[in-house]
Design a protein around this motif. Structure first.
Motif, PDB file in Angstrom:
ATOM      1  N   THR A 155      71.028  85.930  50.903  1.00 24.52           N
ATOM      2  CA  THR A 155      70.785  87.066  51.787  1.00 24.52           C
ATOM      3  C   THR A 155      69.729  86.714  52.819  1.00 24.52           C
ATOM      4  O   THR A 155      68.989  85.735  52.679  1.00 24.52           O
ATOM      5  CB  THR A 155      70.316  88.314  51.001  1.00 24.52           C
ATOM      6  OG1 THR A 155      68.983  88.097  50.512  1.00 24.52           O
ATOM      7  CG2 THR A 155      71.250  88.632  49.841  1.00 24.52           C
ATOM      8  N   ILE A 156      69.676  87.549  53.846  1.00 26.48           N
ATOM      9  CA  ILE A 156      68.710  87.362  54.921  1.00 26.48           C
ATOM     10  C   ILE A 156      68.198  88.729  55.350  1.00 26.48           C
ATOM     11  O   ILE A 156      68.927  89.729  55.254  1.00 26.48           O
ATOM     12  CB  ILE A 156      69.361  86.620  56.116  1.00 26.48           C
ATOM     13  CG1 ILE A 156      68.316  86.177  57.134  1.00 26.48           C
ATOM     14  CG2 ILE A 156      70.435  87.476  56.780  1.00 26.48           C
ATOM     15  CD1 ILE A 156      68.882  85.243  58.198  1.00 26.48           C
ATOM     16  N   ASP A 157      66.966  88.775  55.781  1.00 24.51           N
ATOM     17  CA  ASP A 157      66.400  90.023  56.273  1.00 24.51           C
ATOM     18  C   ASP A 157      67.103  90.402  57.576  1.00 24.51           C
ATOM     19  O   ASP A 157      67.260  89.571  58.477  1.00 24.51           O
ATOM     20  CB  ASP A 157      64.893  89.853  56.510  1.00 24.51           C
ATOM     21  CG  ASP A 157      64.169  91.174  56.667  1.00 24.51           C
ATOM     22  OD1 ASP A 157      64.614  92.006  57.487  1.00 24.51           O
ATOM     23  OD2 ASP A 157      63.155  91.382  55.974  1.00 24.51           O
ATOM     24  N   LYS A 197      78.784  95.664  49.612  1.00 18.37           N
ATOM     25  CA  LYS A 197      78.347  96.953  49.070  1.00 18.37           C
ATOM     26  C   LYS A 197      78.352  96.963  47.539  1.00 18.37           C
ATOM     27  O   LYS A 197      77.668  97.773  46.918  1.00 18.37           O
ATOM     28  CB  LYS A 197      79.220  98.089  49.603  1.00 18.37           C
ATOM     29  CG  LYS A 197      80.679  98.026  49.184  1.00 18.37           C
ATOM     30  CD  LYS A 197      81.473  99.193  49.754  1.00 18.37           C
ATOM     31  CE  LYS A 197      81.041 100.522  49.152  1.00 18.37           C
ATOM     32  NZ  LYS A 197      81.878 101.655  49.620  1.00 18.37           N
ATOM     33  N   ILE A 198      79.111  96.049  46.941  1.00 18.62           N
ATOM     34  CA  ILE A 198      79.114  95.874  45.488  1.00 18.62           C
ATOM     35  C   ILE A 198      78.057  94.862  45.079  1.00 18.62           C
ATOM     36  O   ILE A 198      77.309  95.058  44.112  1.00 18.62           O
ATOM     37  CB  ILE A 198      80.499  95.398  44.998  1.00 18.62           C
ATOM     38  CG1 ILE A 198      81.560  96.461  45.278  1.00 18.62           C
ATOM     39  CG2 ILE A 198      80.468  95.059  43.506  1.00 18.62           C
ATOM     40  CD1 ILE A 198      82.976  96.002  44.977  1.00 18.62           C
ATOM     41  N   GLY A 204      70.269  93.335  43.044  1.00 14.79           N
ATOM     42  CA  GLY A 204      68.955  93.950  43.245  1.00 14.79           C
ATOM     43  C   GLY A 204      68.361  93.683  44.605  1.00 14.79           C
ATOM     44  O   GLY A 204      67.137  93.709  44.767  1.00 14.79           O
ATOM     45  N   ALA A 205      69.207  93.434  45.607  1.00 13.86           N
ATOM     46  CA  ALA A 205      68.715  93.169  46.956  1.00 13.86           C
ATOM     47  C   ALA A 205      68.155  94.446  47.576  1.00 13.86           C
ATOM     48  O   ALA A 205      68.609  95.557  47.276  1.00 13.86           O
ATOM     49  CB  ALA A 205      69.834  92.613  47.824  1.00 13.86           C
ATOM     50  N   GLY A 206      67.186  94.287  48.466  1.00 12.11           N
ATOM     51  CA  GLY A 206      66.588  95.429  49.141  1.00 12.11           C
ATOM     52  C   GLY A 206      67.467  95.937  50.270  1.00 12.11           C
ATOM     53  O   GLY A 206      68.397  95.257  50.721  1.00 12.11           O
ATOM     54  N   ASP A 207      67.152  97.132  50.752  1.00  7.24           N
ATOM     55  CA  ASP A 207      67.919  97.728  51.845  1.00  7.24           C
ATOM     56  C   ASP A 207      67.826  96.912  53.128  1.00  7.24           C
ATOM     57  O   ASP A 207      68.679  97.039  54.011  1.00  7.24           O
ATOM     58  CB  ASP A 207      67.414  99.157  52.122  1.00  7.24           C
ATOM     59  CG  ASP A 207      67.715 100.112  50.981  1.00  7.24           C
ATOM     60  OD1 ASP A 207      68.618  99.810  50.182  1.00  7.24           O
ATOM     61  OD2 ASP A 207      67.043 101.162  50.895  1.00  7.24           O
TER      62      ASP A 207
END
Length: 244
Positions: A155-157, A197-198, A204-207
């Motif tokens: 993931t990436i911010d 979305k799943i 547990g990734a942040g918004d």
């Protein structure tokens, strides 16, 4: 195992042949053995990967490692969604990639290479055009990590720019090449992106995080014919312009 950073820009290359082999032997493996990969090995590979360059050393990568129950549960969730999507194509609006990995409109030579890739893989597996059941089953292999015991989600911010995705690619390439040095194989997978979305709540990734892609890691199954599929590469002269 800790690593020492380069001592200076003048440090000599070490064993160029091994580096070349690690790069040229990297391939997208689509069938893995159940043999586990030790956590220490995974940590070592990630530490090696972290030496990738990034603009102003922003290091935009964030990695989630899935093994055991966490891996298996995600597989079940995404395979169920994949099956549901096939049964009801209208659900496609619920499963959209957050960024465009592929172009909206395909043109040559890219569409030609894409078709060659698809025909080559499905032809090897004996999947003919129109055989939707077999195509669906083979596509779902992505969501089983091709049976690899280790799955990565990257993931990436969302605040980061396009350049950070380029940085991310170098990080992932480091990881894949380092894996070859330890007798492991990988398969980078953008196929997961539609199910963000799943996936994001599951890991547990942040918004603030966006899914970049997934990856399978493990020991290749040498008996599975799918691993004999090697994609071609264009010769240097076809994509290089020498200016003097």
């Amino acid at each position: 195992m800790s690593l020492n950073p380069p001592s200076s820009a003048t440090e000599s290359p070490i064993d160029a042949a091994s580096v070349d082999t690690a790069i040229t032997s990297r391939m997208s493996v689509r069938a893995f053995l159940p043999q586990p990969v030790p956590r220490e090995t995974i940590e070592h590979l990630l530490q090696l990967a972290s030496r990738a360059p990034s603009g102003t050393n922003t290091q935009p990568w964030k990695v989630y490692v899935l093994q055991g129950a966490s891996r298996d549960t995600l597989v079940e969730k995404c395979c169920a969604a994949h099956d549901a999507l096939r049964a009801d194509p209208s659900l496609a609006s619920e499963y959209r990639e957050e960024y465009d990995y592929y172009p909206e409109k395909w043109v040559s030579p890219y569409i030609d290479r894409r078709r060659e890739n698809g025909w080559g893989l499905y032809g090897l597996l004996g999947i003919t055009k129109g055989d939707k059941d077999k195509m669906h089953a083979q596509h779902q292999r992505n969501f089983r990590f091709f049976d690899a015991p280790v799955g990565f989600m990257f993931t990436i911010d969302r605040v980061m720019g396009r350049g950070s995705l380029m940085d991310y690619g170098m990080f992932m390439q480091n990881l894949m090449v380092a894996a070859r040095g330890h007798g492991l194989h990988t398969c980078p997978q953008a196929a997961w992106n539609g199910f963000a979305k799943i996936i994001l709540p599951h890991i547990g990734a942040g918004d603030n995080e966006m899914l970049v892609c997934g990856m399978s890691l493990g020991y290749a199954d040498p008996a599975d014919k799918v691993n004999t599929f090697i994609t071609p590469r264009e010769p240097v002269e076809s994509f290089t312009h020498w200016l003097t």
